[in-house]
Design a protein around this motif. Sequence first.
Motif, PDB file in Angstrom:
ATOM      1  N   UNK A 112       0.832  -1.212   0.000  1.00  0.00           N
ATOM      2  CA  UNK A 112       0.000   0.000   0.000  1.00  0.00           C
ATOM      3  C   UNK A 112       0.860   1.253   0.000  1.00  0.00           C
ATOM      4  N   UNK A 113       1.951   1.240   0.754  1.00  0.00           N
ATOM      5  CA  UNK A 113       2.874   2.379   0.754  1.00  0.00           C
ATOM      6  C   UNK A 113       3.478   2.596  -0.638  1.00  0.00           C
ATOM      7  N   UNK A 114       3.816   1.492  -1.317  1.00  0.00           N
ATOM      8  CA  UNK A 114       4.367   1.602  -2.668  1.00  0.00           C
ATOM      9  C   UNK A 114       3.345   2.181  -3.639  1.00  0.00           C
ATOM     10  N   UNK A 115       2.090   1.765  -3.501  1.00  0.00           N
ATOM     11  CA  UNK A 115       1.040   2.294  -4.374  1.00  0.00           C
ATOM     12  C   UNK A 115       0.809   3.784  -4.115  1.00  0.00           C
ATOM     13  N   UNK A 116       0.919   4.195  -2.856  1.00  0.00           N
ATOM     14  CA  UNK A 116       0.788   5.617  -2.535  1.00  0.00           C
ATOM     15  C   UNK A 116       1.965   6.408  -3.101  1.00  0.00           C
ATOM     16  N   UNK A 117       3.167   5.854  -2.988  1.00  0.00           N
ATOM     17  CA  UNK A 117       4.353   6.533  -3.515  1.00  0.00           C
ATOM     18  C   UNK A 117       4.287   6.666  -5.035  1.00  0.00           C
ATOM     19  N   UNK A 118       3.621   5.705  -5.694  1.00  0.00           N
ATOM     20  CA  UNK A 118       3.482   5.745  -7.149  1.00  0.00           C
ATOM     21  C   UNK A 118       2.336   6.647  -7.603  1.00  0.00           C
ATOM     22  N   UNK A 119       1.591   7.209  -6.647  1.00  0.00           N
ATOM     23  CA  UNK A 119       0.501   8.112  -6.987  1.00  0.00           C
ATOM     24  C   UNK A 119      -0.805   7.424  -7.328  1.00  0.00           C
ATOM     25  N   UNK A 120      -0.881   6.117  -7.071  1.00  0.00           N
ATOM     26  CA  UNK A 120      -2.121   5.394  -7.348  1.00  0.00           C
ATOM     27  C   UNK A 120      -3.125   5.591  -6.221  1.00  0.00           C
ATOM     28  N   UNK A 121      -2.630   5.691  -5.000  1.00  0.00           N
ATOM     29  CA  UNK A 121      -3.468   5.877  -3.815  1.00  0.00           C
ATOM     30  C   UNK A 121      -3.049   7.115  -3.044  1.00  0.00           C
ATOM     31  N   UNK A 122      -3.968   7.632  -2.250  1.00  0.00           N
ATOM     32  CA  UNK A 122      -3.657   8.592  -1.202  1.00  0.00           C
ATOM     33  C   UNK A 122      -3.679   7.854   0.129  1.00  0.00           C
ATOM     34  N   UNK A 123      -3.009   8.412   1.118  1.00  0.00           N
ATOM     35  CA  UNK A 123      -3.029   7.817   2.458  1.00  0.00           C
ATOM     36  C   UNK A 123      -3.584   8.846   3.427  1.00  0.00           C
ATOM     37  N   UNK A 124      -4.693   8.496   4.103  1.00  0.00           N
ATOM     38  CA  UNK A 124      -5.289   9.373   5.099  1.00  0.00           C
ATOM     39  C   UNK A 124      -5.379   8.647   6.434  1.00  0.00           C
ATOM     40  N   UNK A 125      -4.930   9.311   7.466  1.00  0.00           N
ATOM     41  CA  UNK A 125      -5.055   8.763   8.813  1.00  0.00           C
ATOM     42  C   UNK A 125      -6.172   9.504   9.535  1.00  0.00           C
ATOM     43  N   UNK A 126      -7.052   8.758  10.181  1.00  0.00           N
ATOM     44  CA  UNK A 126      -8.209   9.311  10.868  1.00  0.00           C
ATOM     45  C   UNK A 126      -8.068   9.056  12.369  1.00  0.00           C
ATOM     46  N   UNK A 127      -8.261  10.105  13.152  1.00  0.00           N
ATOM     47  CA  UNK A 127      -8.215   9.948  14.604  1.00  0.00           C
ATOM     48  C   UNK A 127      -9.635   9.807  15.133  1.00  0.00           C
ATOM     49  N   UNK A 128      -9.841   8.810  15.985  1.00  0.00           N
ATOM     50  CA  UNK A 128     -11.162   8.533  16.521  1.00  0.00           C
ATOM     51  C   UNK A 128     -11.179   8.821  18.025  1.00  0.00           C
ATOM     52  N   UNK A 129     -11.962   9.847  18.396  1.00  0.00           N
ATOM     53  CA  UNK A 129     -12.117  10.216  19.804  1.00  0.00           C
ATOM     54  C   UNK A 129     -10.785  10.511  20.467  1.00  0.00           C
ATOM     55  N   UNK A 130      -9.781  10.838  19.660  1.00  0.00           N
ATOM     56  CA  UNK A 130      -8.474  11.158  20.202  1.00  0.00           C
ATOM     57  C   UNK A 130      -7.737   9.974  20.781  1.00  0.00           C
ATOM     58  N   UNK A 131      -8.250   8.755  20.574  1.00  0.00           N
ATOM     59  CA  UNK A 131      -7.658   7.587  21.228  1.00  0.00           C
ATOM     60  C   UNK A 131      -6.869   6.703  20.268  1.00  0.00           C
ATOM     61  N   UNK A 137      -7.241   4.464   2.186  1.00  0.00           N
ATOM     62  CA  UNK A 137      -6.376   4.585   1.013  1.00  0.00           C
ATOM     63  C   UNK A 137      -7.228   4.925  -0.217  1.00  0.00           C
ATOM     64  N   UNK A 138      -7.746   6.146  -0.312  1.00  0.00           N
ATOM     65  CA  UNK A 138      -8.585   6.508  -1.463  1.00  0.00           C
ATOM     66  C   UNK A 138      -7.796   6.440  -2.776  1.00  0.00           C
ATOM     67  N   UNK A 139      -8.477   6.047  -3.840  1.00  0.00           N
ATOM     68  CA  UNK A 139      -7.839   5.954  -5.152  1.00  0.00           C
ATOM     69  C   UNK A 139      -7.576   7.339  -5.728  1.00  0.00           C
ATOM     70  N   UNK A 140      -6.370   7.554  -6.192  1.00  0.00           N
ATOM     71  CA  UNK A 140      -6.056   8.771  -6.950  1.00  0.00           C
ATOM     72  C   UNK A 140      -6.167   8.503  -8.449  1.00  0.00           C
ATOM     73  N   UNK A 141      -5.941   7.255  -8.824  1.00  0.00           N
ATOM     74  CA  UNK A 141      -6.015   6.884 -10.241  1.00  0.00           C
ATOM     75  C   UNK A 141      -6.975   5.703 -10.392  1.00  0.00           C
ATOM     76  N   UNK A 142      -8.266   5.961 -10.424  1.00  0.00           N
ATOM     77  CA  UNK A 142      -9.248   4.867 -10.511  1.00  0.00           C
ATOM     78  C   UNK A 142      -9.120   4.042 -11.774  1.00  0.00           C
ATOM     79  N   UNK A 143      -8.511   4.610 -12.814  1.00  0.00           N
ATOM     80  CA  UNK A 143      -8.369   3.846 -14.054  1.00  0.00           C
ATOM     81  C   UNK A 143      -7.448   2.639 -13.883  1.00  0.00           C
ATOM     82  N   UNK A 144      -6.551   2.702 -12.892  1.00  0.00           N
ATOM     83  CA  UNK A 144      -5.655   1.572 -12.652  1.00  0.00           C
ATOM     84  C   UNK A 144      -6.470   0.361 -12.190  1.00  0.00           C
TER      85      UNK A 144
END
Length: 231
Positions: A112-131, A137-144
């Motif tokens: 997944x990190x490699x796909x993000x580095x290649x621009x195929x995915x984005x990486x988002x971290x979500x904090x829940x209740x601060x805990x 990993x949303x798609x940046x290139x859905x055509x792939x």
Amino acid sequence: MTTSLVLSLPAELLLLVLDDDGNLRVDSTKRKAAVAGAAVLQLVLDGVLDLEPGEPGRARLVARPGAATLQSAVLEQAKERAVGHTPKDAVARIGGASDWKGRAKDIQESVLDELAAAGVLDRFQHRHLGLFTSTSWPLRRPEVRSDIQARIDTALDGGPPDAQAAALVGILNAIDLLPKLFPRRDKKAMRRVAEQIGELGWAGEAVAQAISQVQAAVIASVVVSTTAANS
């Protein structure tokens, strides 16, 4: 639109496991077994591992002499765990009941990190209740992903698949993800075709046998892990 990217089998698998919001839509037990199976088959397809001659189900994976040194540390670990074992045992040792170090998760995160580095995915971290945090990993290139699904669609329609597409169909079938990817297809008919694809022998007997055995191994690994969790 086609893509010039050359993706590994684990990468193609994970792109299909992600839903439209970038979340992993397969439970961890199935996902670990599937990633382990994809890693084993990638090593076979790359000529790093071979399936020795022998009775189906008992033939062991062996390192092919003269194979190039692996650049991926996680795949090197997968190779070490697989050599000398049947595909079924290799999947269990990398991503099933016989794995205690989270190797399949390491492979997943690395890919997944490699796909993000290649621009195929984005990486988002979500904090829940601060805990605690979770990652999407949303798609940046859905055509792939669309290109991968088109290859599988062609194979399910009876077109000759390449070896990687056949391996991917086998794993997707083992974790029952095909109906989510192709909801308009008849589920029973699609499963029948998927089971046949890996048995055609068009890519060589050893590869076809490895695909078939890894598919069975992923199913077995899921069953064993689920049984252990519920006992």
